[in-house]
Design a protein around this motif. Structure first.
Motif, short mmCIF file in Angstrom:
data_model
loop_
_atom_site.label_atom_id
_atom_site.label_comp_id
_atom_site.label_asym_id
_atom_site.label_seq_id
_atom_site.Cartn_x
_atom_site.Cartn_y
_atom_site.Cartn_z
N MET A 1 0.84 -1.18 0.00
CA MET A 1 0.00 0.00 0.00
C MET A 1 0.89 1.24 0.00
O MET A 1 1.80 1.37 0.82
CB MET A 1 -0.90 -0.03 1.24
CG MET A 1 -1.80 1.14 1.37
SD MET A 1 -2.88 0.95 2.81
CE MET A 1 -4.32 1.66 2.12
N LYS B 1 2.35 4.94 0.64
CA LYS B 1 2.31 5.84 1.80
C LYS B 1 1.45 7.07 1.47
O LYS B 1 1.45 7.55 0.35
CB LYS B 1 3.73 6.27 2.14
CG LYS B 1 3.84 7.07 3.40
CD LYS B 1 5.28 7.45 3.70
CE LYS B 1 5.31 8.35 4.91
NZ LYS B 1 6.61 8.93 5.13
N LYS B 2 0.69 7.53 2.46
CA LYS B 2 -0.12 8.74 2.28
C LYS B 2 0.78 9.93 1.97
O LYS B 2 1.86 10.06 2.52
CB LYS B 2 -0.90 9.07 3.56
CG LYS B 2 -2.18 8.31 3.75
CD LYS B 2 -3.21 8.68 2.75
CE LYS B 2 -4.25 9.58 3.35
NZ LYS B 2 -5.33 9.84 2.45
N THR B 3 0.31 10.78 1.10
CA THR B 3 1.05 11.99 0.76
C THR B 3 1.05 12.95 1.94
O THR B 3 0.02 13.18 2.56
CB THR B 3 0.41 12.67 -0.46
OG1 THR B 3 0.38 11.74 -1.53
CG2 THR B 3 1.18 13.89 -0.87
N GLU B 4 2.20 13.48 2.24
CA GLU B 4 2.33 14.46 3.32
C GLU B 4 2.56 15.84 2.71
O GLU B 4 3.61 16.11 2.15
CB GLU B 4 3.50 14.10 4.24
CG GLU B 4 3.28 12.84 5.03
CD GLU B 4 4.45 12.51 5.95
OE1 GLU B 4 5.35 13.36 6.12
OE2 GLU B 4 4.45 11.40 6.48
N LYS C 1 -2.77 15.33 9.87
CA LYS C 1 -3.60 14.28 9.26
C LYS C 1 -4.88 14.86 8.68
O LYS C 1 -5.26 14.56 7.54
CB LYS C 1 -3.92 13.21 10.29
CG LYS C 1 -4.77 12.08 9.76
CD LYS C 1 -5.11 11.09 10.85
CE LYS C 1 -6.10 10.08 10.33
NZ LYS C 1 -6.70 9.28 11.39
N GLU C 2 -5.56 15.70 9.45
CA GLU C 2 -6.83 16.28 8.99
C GLU C 2 -6.63 17.20 7.78
O GLU C 2 -7.37 17.13 6.81
CB GLU C 2 -7.50 17.05 10.13
CG GLU C 2 -7.98 16.17 11.26
CD GLU C 2 -9.09 15.21 10.84
OE1 GLU C 2 -9.95 15.59 10.01
OE2 GLU C 2 -9.07 14.07 11.34
N ASP D 1 -3.97 17.31 5.69
CA ASP D 1 -3.46 16.58 4.53
C ASP D 1 -4.60 15.91 3.78
O ASP D 1 -4.64 15.94 2.55
CB ASP D 1 -2.42 15.54 4.95
CG ASP D 1 -1.02 16.10 5.12
OD1 ASP D 1 -0.79 17.27 4.72
OD2 ASP D 1 -0.15 15.38 5.64
N SER D 2 -5.55 15.32 4.50
CA SER D 2 -6.68 14.67 3.82
C SER D 2 -7.57 15.71 3.14
O SER D 2 -8.08 15.47 2.04
CB SER D 2 -7.48 13.80 4.78
OG SER D 2 -8.12 14.57 5.76
N GLU E 1 -5.69 16.83 -0.05
CA GLU E 1 -5.77 15.78 -1.07
C GLU E 1 -7.14 15.76 -1.73
O GLU E 1 -7.25 15.70 -2.96
CB GLU E 1 -5.45 14.42 -0.44
CG GLU E 1 -5.44 13.30 -1.44
CD GLU E 1 -5.04 11.98 -0.81
OE1 GLU E 1 -4.63 11.09 -1.58
OE2 GLU E 1 -5.13 11.82 0.43
N LYS F 1 -7.92 16.65 -5.68
CA LYS F 1 -8.57 15.65 -6.53
C LYS F 1 -9.82 16.24 -7.18
O LYS F 1 -10.08 16.03 -8.36
CB LYS F 1 -8.93 14.41 -5.74
CG LYS F 1 -7.74 13.51 -5.46
CD LYS F 1 -8.14 12.27 -4.70
CE LYS F 1 -6.94 11.38 -4.46
NZ LYS F 1 -7.29 10.17 -3.70
#
Length: 79
Positions: free
Chosen positions: A1, A3-6, A35-36, A38-39, A42, A46
């Motif tokens: 999987m 890694k989440k983009t930072e 975390k909040e 970055d999501s 993203e 998108k």
């Protein structure tokens, strides 16, 4: 999987709180903040990309970013 983009970096946020706000911060608080956001970043990017493609462009422009920001941040309830 993969890694989440930072988009935001831990040390950048930690140093800002320390140097500008003249406060200390807990590691967990900074991680939750990152975390909040970055999501949110993203999801916004998108959406902006989707809008650009719908308009048959390969370039994300301000006319894509504005509605994407409104959709993902303008009405988001932050706890």
């Amino acid at each position: 999987m993969p890694k989440k983009t930072e988009f935001l970096k831990f040390n950048t946020i930690k140093e800002y709180i320390n140097e500008i706000l003249k406060m200390r911060s807990s590691r967990d608080a900074v991680k939750k903040f990152i975390k909040e956001f970055d999501s949110s970043i993203e999801a916004t990017l998108k959406e902006a990309g989707k809008l650009a493609k719908e308009d048959k462009r390969n370039t994300v422009m301000d006319q894509d970013i504005a509605p994407a920001l409104e959709k993902h941040l303008g009405k988001k309830h932050l706890t």
